[in-house]
Scaffold this motif. Structure first.
Motif, PDB file in Angstrom:
ATOM      1  N   TYR A   1       0.829  -1.202   0.000  1.00  0.00           N
ATOM      2  CA  TYR A   1       0.000   0.000   0.000  1.00  0.00           C
ATOM      3  C   TYR A   1       0.867   1.257   0.000  1.00  0.00           C
ATOM      4  O   TYR A   1       2.026   1.228   0.412  1.00  0.00           O
ATOM      5  N   LYS A   2       0.274   2.369  -0.425  1.00  0.00           N
ATOM      6  CA  LYS A   2       0.892   3.667  -0.209  1.00  0.00           C
ATOM      7  C   LYS A   2       0.581   4.073   1.238  1.00  0.00           C
ATOM      8  O   LYS A   2      -0.548   3.923   1.695  1.00  0.00           O
ATOM      9  N   LEU A   3       1.591   4.589   1.927  1.00  0.00           N
ATOM     10  CA  LEU A   3       1.417   4.978   3.325  1.00  0.00           C
ATOM     11  C   LEU A   3       1.693   6.468   3.492  1.00  0.00           C
ATOM     12  O   LEU A   3       2.684   6.995   2.965  1.00  0.00           O
ATOM     13  N   LEU A   4       0.805   7.120   4.241  1.00  0.00           N
ATOM     14  CA  LEU A   4       0.977   8.545   4.523  1.00  0.00           C
ATOM     15  C   LEU A   4       0.755   8.788   6.008  1.00  0.00           C
ATOM     16  O   LEU A   4      -0.176   8.250   6.604  1.00  0.00           O
ATOM     17  N   LEU A   5       1.633   9.589   6.589  1.00  0.00           N
ATOM     18  CA  LEU A   5       1.506   9.983   7.993  1.00  0.00           C
ATOM     19  C   LEU A   5       0.839  11.344   8.039  1.00  0.00           C
ATOM     20  O   LEU A   5       1.341  12.306   7.450  1.00  0.00           O
ATOM     21  N   LEU A   6      -0.297  11.421   8.735  1.00  0.00           N
ATOM     22  CA  LEU A   6      -1.045  12.671   8.847  1.00  0.00           C
ATOM     23  C   LEU A   6      -1.243  12.984  10.325  1.00  0.00           C
ATOM     24  O   LEU A   6      -2.007  12.314  11.025  1.00  0.00           O
ATOM     25  N   THR A   7      -0.530  13.994  10.811  1.00  0.00           N
ATOM     26  CA  THR A   7      -0.564  14.312  12.231  1.00  0.00           C
ATOM     27  C   THR A   7      -0.954  15.765  12.466  1.00  0.00           C
ATOM     28  O   THR A   7      -0.454  16.669  11.796  1.00  0.00           O
ATOM     29  N   ASN A   8      -1.873  15.982  13.389  1.00  0.00           N
ATOM     30  CA  ASN A   8      -2.215  17.341  13.802  1.00  0.00           C
ATOM     31  C   ASN A   8      -1.142  17.883  14.734  1.00  0.00           C
ATOM     32  O   ASN A   8      -0.372  17.127  15.317  1.00  0.00           O
ATOM     33  N   GLY A   9      -1.125  19.196  14.900  1.00  0.00           N
ATOM     34  CA  GLY A   9      -0.238  19.784  15.886  1.00  0.00           C
ATOM     35  C   GLY A   9       0.659  20.868  15.321  1.00  0.00           C
ATOM     36  O   GLY A   9       0.746  21.063  14.102  1.00  0.00           O
ATOM     37  N   GLU A  10       1.301  21.584  16.235  1.00  0.00           N
ATOM     38  CA  GLU A  10       2.218  22.655  15.855  1.00  0.00           C
ATOM     39  C   GLU A  10       3.362  22.076  15.044  1.00  0.00           C
ATOM     40  O   GLU A  10       3.905  21.015  15.352  1.00  0.00           O
ATOM     41  N   ALA A  11       3.742  22.774  13.986  1.00  0.00           N
ATOM     42  CA  ALA A  11       4.651  22.224  12.985  1.00  0.00           C
ATOM     43  C   ALA A  11       5.993  21.778  13.567  1.00  0.00           C
ATOM     44  O   ALA A  11       6.429  20.639  13.343  1.00  0.00           O
ATOM     45  N   LEU A  12       6.680  22.653  14.305  1.00  0.00           N
ATOM     46  CA  LEU A  12       8.000  22.320  14.830  1.00  0.00           C
ATOM     47  C   LEU A  12       7.923  21.139  15.784  1.00  0.00           C
ATOM     48  O   LEU A  12       8.749  20.208  15.708  1.00  0.00           O
ATOM     49  N   THR A  13       6.937  21.156  16.681  1.00  0.00           N
ATOM     50  CA  THR A  13       6.796  20.084  17.661  1.00  0.00           C
ATOM     51  C   THR A  13       6.606  18.730  16.992  1.00  0.00           C
ATOM     52  O   THR A  13       7.237  17.741  17.363  1.00  0.00           O
ATOM     53  N   GLN A  14       5.736  18.679  16.000  1.00  0.00           N
ATOM     54  CA  GLN A  14       5.455  17.405  15.333  1.00  0.00           C
ATOM     55  C   GLN A  14       6.629  16.954  14.469  1.00  0.00           C
ATOM     56  O   GLN A  14       6.942  15.756  14.404  1.00  0.00           O
ATOM     57  N   ARG A  15       7.295  17.878  13.823  1.00  0.00           N
ATOM     58  CA  ARG A  15       8.468  17.509  13.014  1.00  0.00           C
ATOM     59  C   ARG A  15       9.585  16.962  13.906  1.00  0.00           C
ATOM     60  O   ARG A  15      10.319  16.055  13.506  1.00  0.00           O
TER      61      ARG A  15
END
Length: 251
Positions: free
Chosen positions: A128-142
């Motif tokens: 399958y194609k896999l994608l990570l989709l996460t909410n949250g403030e950009a720097l924190t999640q990165r």
């Protein structure tokens, strides 16, 4: 569900693939000890400070246009939490900065993709194609993504804080579908939040939604209903097999 083949899987990150709540709890424990030593307070007082910080974190609404970084905002959370507990006897700003640095560093150190989940993602990416989709403030999640080494397992990584709208809004799901070159009905959404992951998948009209509920909690009144509920993402292959069988039978 219409029997259409699954081509892509959209995964949430926090408390779906990584145990963010557990890592946060361990980081809070380390920070509580720092507070006890630095302030000379008992465990109850230090715990109260930590509880106040967690409440501020939960209620946080970060606006990058306000002129303060997320780090500065969270140092202020610690400073206010200490001030509320010890009043005019509060220590200088440096202790709040030390608390934030220890909490942040410790939480990232405790985060990890388990060997079992790494194996699962490698296996799934072969089909399958896999994608990570996460909410949250950009720097924190990165920072979390980098800390646990997510990049090698996904065709794309989308952080909600880098876009105008986050889950459950349709726009960010449409962005994900376009990035993968698939339709909504080609995808399943996997996550631990009924309000963002499952509701978002429902809004987008994906093939199926999978709710990760480690505590086996009942659905709240008025909640969106997931197509599947499992205690761990490691149970996903069983669901995918069910979907393959439904596809074959034309259900």
């Amino acid at each position: 569900m219409d029997g259409r083949a699954v081509k892509a899987i959209l995964f949430d990150l926090d408390n779906t693939l990584i145990e963010t709540s557990r890592a946060g709890g361990m980081a809070i424990s380390k920070t509580r000890e720092l507070l006890k030593t630095s302030l000379g307070v008992d465990d109850d007082t230090a715990s109260s400070i930590c509880d106040t910080f967690k409440q501020k974190l939960f209620q946080e609404s970060f606006d990058p246009s306000a002129g303060r970084s997320i780090d500065e905002v969270r140092v202020a959370h610690w400073e206010e939490s200490i001030q509320e507990a010890v009043g005019s006897c509060s220590p200088p700003h440096t202790l709040a900065a030390q608390c934030y640095s220890l909490w942040k560093r410790s939480r990232l150190e405790f985060l990890s993709l388990s060997a079992e989940i790494r194996d699962l993602l490698r296996t799934l990416r072969g089909r399958y194609k896999l994608l990570l989709l996460t909410n949250g403030e950009a720097l924190t999640q990165r920072e979390k993504v980098e800390a646990v080494g997510c990049d090698e397992f996904f065709d794309a990584i989308v952080v909600g804080g880098e876009h105008a709208e986050q889950k459950p809004f349709l726009s960010i799901f449409t962005l994900c579908f376009n990035m993968l070159g698939v339709e909504a009905q080609d995808c399943i959404v996997v996550g631990d939040s009924l309000d963002t992951d499952i509701q978002g998948g429902f809004n987008a009209k994906v093939r199926a939604t999978v709710w990760i509920s480690s505590a086996g909690a009942a659905l709240p009144d008025g909640s969106v209903t997931p197509d599947y509920t499992v205690p761990t993402v490691l149970d996903l292959p069983d669901i995918l097999q069910q979907l393959i069988e439904a596809e074959s039978s034309g259900v």
